[in-house]
Design a protein around this motif. Structure first.
Motif, mmCIF file in Angstrom:
data_model
loop_
_atom_site.group_PDB
_atom_site.id
_atom_site.type_symbol
_atom_site.label_atom_id
_atom_site.label_comp_id
_atom_site.label_asym_id
_atom_site.label_seq_id
_atom_site.Cartn_x
_atom_site.Cartn_y
_atom_site.Cartn_z
ATOM 1 N N GLY A 29 0.781 -1.230 0.000
ATOM 2 C CA GLY A 29 0.000 0.000 0.000
ATOM 3 C C GLY A 29 0.807 1.271 0.000
ATOM 4 O O GLY A 29 0.262 2.345 0.277
ATOM 5 N N LYS A 30 2.085 1.208 -0.290
ATOM 6 C CA LYS A 30 2.928 2.399 -0.305
ATOM 7 C C LYS A 30 2.558 3.295 -1.474
ATOM 8 O O LYS A 30 2.362 2.826 -2.597
ATOM 9 N N ASP A 31 2.432 4.606 -1.181
ATOM 10 C CA ASP A 31 2.101 5.559 -2.233
ATOM 11 C C ASP A 31 3.269 5.693 -3.213
ATOM 12 O O ASP A 31 4.439 5.776 -2.820
ATOM 13 N N VAL A 32 2.951 5.744 -4.499
ATOM 14 C CA VAL A 32 3.973 5.814 -5.539
ATOM 15 C C VAL A 32 3.653 6.981 -6.472
ATOM 16 O O VAL A 32 2.513 7.137 -6.920
ATOM 17 N N ILE A 33 4.647 7.822 -6.736
ATOM 18 C CA ILE A 33 4.495 8.902 -7.708
ATOM 19 C C ILE A 33 4.705 8.320 -9.101
ATOM 20 O O ILE A 33 5.780 7.818 -9.413
ATOM 21 N N VAL A 34 3.678 8.369 -9.927
ATOM 22 C CA VAL A 34 3.729 7.739 -11.241
ATOM 23 C C VAL A 34 3.781 8.786 -12.348
ATOM 24 O O VAL A 34 3.450 9.959 -12.144
ATOM 25 N N ARG A 44 2.451 13.963 -14.723
ATOM 26 C CA ARG A 44 3.122 13.336 -13.589
ATOM 27 C C ARG A 44 2.242 13.464 -12.357
ATOM 28 O O ARG A 44 1.598 14.488 -12.125
ATOM 29 N N GLY A 45 2.196 12.376 -11.568
ATOM 30 C CA GLY A 45 1.417 12.388 -10.350
ATOM 31 C C GLY A 45 2.055 13.247 -9.273
ATOM 32 O O GLY A 45 3.142 13.804 -9.437
ATOM 33 N N THR A 46 1.390 13.360 -8.148
ATOM 34 C CA THR A 46 1.871 14.182 -7.044
ATOM 35 C C THR A 46 2.126 13.312 -5.820
ATOM 36 O O THR A 46 1.974 12.086 -5.858
#
Length: 646
Positions: A23-28, A39-41
């Protein structure tokens, strides 16, 4: 937490969040075929305006596998997306060293080795493999200008420094398991899969005495079984700066002229002036001699010396002889394979112009096929063709001077200002020799290179075939045959306007001072010097390979025999290109009517030829139990050499 996929302005918006492992947030990074990229934030949140549908969206992040989602209609955007990414698992390739006869693991040799992969070779640009490996391995040094004059030194590189004073310094080059006898510059770097560098005495235990300077083992690319056809094309354009002559550490023009003044005052030039008064002197020495002889006053001499002191030859040289280097490279590669075969077809074209406007062209063609007609049986066919040509350009800095000296204050002229230099003889001599009936004897540096052109052509064939059969799961037999042929043709064309042709004709011309008739021993016209070298090499090999794993112990060995035959034919010819005929210039010693001494016309005669034949046979014996490979006697112990002249 997310609104529907429609903004307040009625625009379609793709929204969602990306999650990684646990469940770790990833900037994609979002990439689409029709709607650009974004690009994500932080927190893994992403938002992307969608203008055109349908479309495919790719989600990527460092260390994670790329995933994609297909959006067919606005309905697919009504709910926010949750993208889950999996970490990338990279399987490292087994590291091995190619000795030319076998592949071994690093713990199976005590020698010092380096292996350069394809990716490492591609990090540098260049039209030859040497330019890509220099600086990538410790102990591998570029020694241009620092090696001895041994004619066997062709590569300009050394491994772990200089190992001899006057002997050959080049490492042994191995291409696809066989000794490579050609010019290493002919090998297309885009065809190379990896390079193994054997650096110490263990190399001699494998390849014999010729490996005393180290070994460079080059392995070329091949197709793979069950591989879809792959086509790749690359084009590169490389621009470099002009050489900065001002970076050279040298005397100033003023110091150089003053140094010559001190040498002249101490009598350094007296012997040359007295015994060979026709030999060229530098401009400063000519001025000093004219003052001493009373031809000009001391005041005029100082004025002329001041002009020389304020002249910087580097600017004149850079303006006349240097330009921006340009290199173009093109490469095409097609490879693939089926269940029982693999193939590779590649081609390359290189064209370059160096800083002195020397032009070179090179074409490479390569074909590599492997067939498996039966279980355990592999047949390999390889062919490598190279054709290259090199045209000489302008002279390099420091190669033009007066006699044996190249003064830093030398002026080479500029556009509209033609300057002559006393290249071999003094102008006070050439202006009066033959009572003015000889050809112009002056040397014009900005024009002479246009009339003195050297062309070097190389053609090479490198072919091999091999048959390998797996007798047992631990034992295989291999037989191979390799053929090499290199043709080198060098021609130096000095047309009638060149200083070389005019100097040769004038030196042996005979003037009848009563009638004023000049007899030309060397016919009027240009001079063509041709040299041709044809070398061939045949190698046959039979080898048994054993690799057996017993418990936690690994046993490996090779045994076999190899036979090699080489031949080299050289032809040297000198031809006078007179206006009405082309005739050979035979080597003769004739009286030089102007200097009172004999001279030689021609080099080696009109068709001097020599041939060398070398045959060698050697056993192969190697063992590996976590120890370095061992061999029987090297080639030097088995070689028988014969030479004949024809």
């Amino acid at each position: 937490a997310f609104s529907q996929g429609v903004s307040a302005k009625g625009e379609l918006v793709l929204k969602g969040v990306a999650k990684g492992v646990e469940g770790k947030d990833v900037i994609v990074v979002l990439r689409t075929n029709k709607n650009g990229m974004s690009r994500g934030t932080e927190g893994g949140v992403f938002s992307k305006k969608i203008v055109s549908l349908p479309d495919t969206v790719f989600f990527s992040a460092a260390g994670y596998q790329t995933v994609f989602r297909v959006i067919k209609s606005p309905a697919d955007l009504l709910r926010p997306m949750t993208i889950r990414l999996s970490e990338v698992s990279i399987q490292l390739e087994d590291f091995s060293v190619n000795t030319g006869y076998q592949r071994i693991k690093p713990n199976e040799t005590n020698g010092s080795v380096s292996v350069l992969s394809e990716s490492a070779l591609n990090e540098r640009q260049g039209t030859n493999i040497l330019s890509r490996i220099i600086g990538q391995s410790s102990g591998l040094l570029l020694s241009t200008g620092k090696t001895n004059a041994n004619p066997q030194n062709q590569t300009g590189i050394t491994i772990r420094g200089l190992g001899t004073i006057n002997g050959p310094l080049d490492p042994l080059i191995i291409l696809d398991g066989y000794i490579y006898e050609g010019d290493i510059n002919n090998i297309n770097p885009n065809d190379v899969a990896n390079v193994s560098i054997l650096k110490d005495a263990s190399a001699a235990s494998i390849w014999g005495a010729r490996a005393g300077n180290g070994v460079i083992v080059i392995t070329t690319k091949k197709g793979r079984l069950n591989e879809k056809m792959q086509l790749s094309f690359s084009a590169n354009l490389l621009l470099q700066d002009k050489p900065d002559l001002y970076s050279l550490s040298q005397m100033t023009s003023s110091d150089y002229a003053e140094a010559e003044r001190k040498l002249f005052a101490s009598g350094y030039f007296n012997d040359q002036i007295t015994r060979t008064p026709y030999r060229a002197l530098t401009p400063a020495v000519e001025v000093l001699l004219a003052v001493r002889s009373g031809k000009i006053t001391a005041v005029e001499g100082e004025r002329q010396l001041d002009v020389l002191k304020n002249t910087d030859g580097r600017k004149s040289y850079a303006d006349n002889f240097y330009s921006v280097p340009l290199t173009q490279t093109y490469a095409l590669n097609i490879k693939g394979g089926g269940q029982n075969y693999s193939y590779l077809l590649s081609g390359a074209y290189d064209r370059s112009k160096d800083a002195n406007s020397a032009l070179s062209d090179k074409v490479n063609l390569r074909l590599a096929n492997d067939f498996k007609p039966l279980k355990g049986l592999t047949i390999g066919l390889n062919a490598y063709l190279t054709s290259s040509s090199l045209f000489s350009g302008k002279p390099t800095y420091g190669t033009i001077g007066s006699g044996t000296r190249s003064p830093v204050y030398q002026d080479y002229g500029d556009e509209g200002h033609l300057v002559s230099i006393d290249r071999i003889y003094r102008s006070v001599y050439t202006d009066t020799a033959g009572n003015g009936r000889l050809l112009d004897w002056k040397f014009y540096p900005t024009e002479n290179y246009k009339h003195n052109i050297q062309k070097t052509s190389r053609n090479e064939i490198f072919g091999s075939t091999s048959i390998k059969y797996q007798l047992f799961d631990f034992l295989s037999a291999e037989a191979g045959f390799q053929y090499q042929k290199q043709q080198l043709n060098t021609s130096l064309n000095s047309d009638p306007e060149s200083f070389e042709a005019r100097n040769l004709i004038n030196s042996f011309s005979q003037l009848n001072r009563t009638t004023g008739v000049v007899r030309y021993i060397v016919p009027l016209g240009g001079i063509l010097r041709n040299s041709y070298t044809d070398s061939r090499s045949l190698t046959g090999r039979f080898q048994l390979n054993l690799n057996k794993l017993i418990g936690s112990h690994s046993f490996s060995a090779i045994a076999g025999t190899e036979m090699e035959s080489k031949s080299i034919d050289d032809i040297l010819a000198n031809i006078s290109k007179a206006p009405v005929a082309v005739r050979p210039l035979r080597q003769r010693r004739l009286p030089d009517r102007h200097h009172g001494r004999p001279g030689r016309v021609g080099q080696g005669g009109p068709g001097a030829a020599r041939a060398h034949r070398v045959a060698a046979a050697r056993p192969l014996l190697a063992r590996a139990y976590g120890q370095p490979a061992l061999r029987g006697p090297g080639p030097a112990c088995w070689r028988r050499r014969a030479s004949r002249a024809s």
